[in-house]
Design an enzyme around this catalytic site. Sequence first.
Site, PDB file in Angstrom:
ATOM      1  CG  HIS A  18      41.586  15.462 -23.371  1.00 55.74           C
ATOM      2  ND1 HIS A  18      41.312  16.554 -24.164  1.00 55.74           N
ATOM      3  CD2 HIS A  18      42.020  15.954 -22.183  1.00 55.74           C
ATOM      4  CE1 HIS A  18      41.564  17.660 -23.483  1.00 55.74           C
ATOM      5  NE2 HIS A  18      42.013  17.330 -22.283  1.00 55.74           N
ATOM      6  CE  LYS A  42      40.117  26.743 -16.257  1.00 56.01           C
ATOM      7  NZ  LYS A  42      40.562  25.386 -16.568  1.00 56.01           N
ATOM      8  NE  ARG A  91      49.562  18.303 -20.619  1.00 54.45           N
ATOM      9  CZ  ARG A  91      49.329  19.548 -20.958  1.00 54.45           C
ATOM     10  NH1 ARG A  91      49.322  19.889 -22.209  1.00 54.45           N
ATOM     11  NH2 ARG A  91      49.110  20.474 -20.052  1.00 54.45           N
ATOM     12  CB  SER A 129      42.394  22.024 -24.264  1.00 56.15           C
ATOM     13  OG  SER A 129      41.990  20.684 -24.339  1.00 56.15           O
TER      14      SER A 129
END
Length: 164
Positions: A18, A42, A91, A129
Amino acid sequence: MERICLFPGTFDPITFGHLDIMERALPLFDKLVIGIGVNANKAPMFAPEQRAAWINEIFAHEPKVETVIYEGLTVDCCKRIGASYILRGIRYVNDFEYEKAIADMNRSLDPGIETIFLTCLPKYTSVASTLVRDVIRHGGDVSQFVPDAVLRAIQAPPVRQYVI
């Protein structure tokens, strides 16, 4: 006109991946707002206020960085803060496919908000994460994945509370 960009995410916790995206985005915008999204579906490991505190500590020296905690549509958050840009980190190729679909939806909701994609440095492609949280849950060493502010909080002994 001020170029304000929102970088939305959960940042649970914030990682070096990040930070790589944030630091490389700084020269592109007048203000970079890190938007900590709250998603009712979440269950985060860390409170949004804790995540905001980490980002504020990490970027205490950088006046162009601000944080906001938000719920709901990202484009609505953009409108509230005056952002014309959304920043997303990529990514892998499959990240792009997913992020492009979100960018297309956001563009449909508000054609005045443009999504900018930055690819992370190769050394951060496997830092997610979700994986970092898993390592934390199992007592592993995450020092190579997270900044010192996060590491200190993870390693701090738990605060004991007593009911009298």
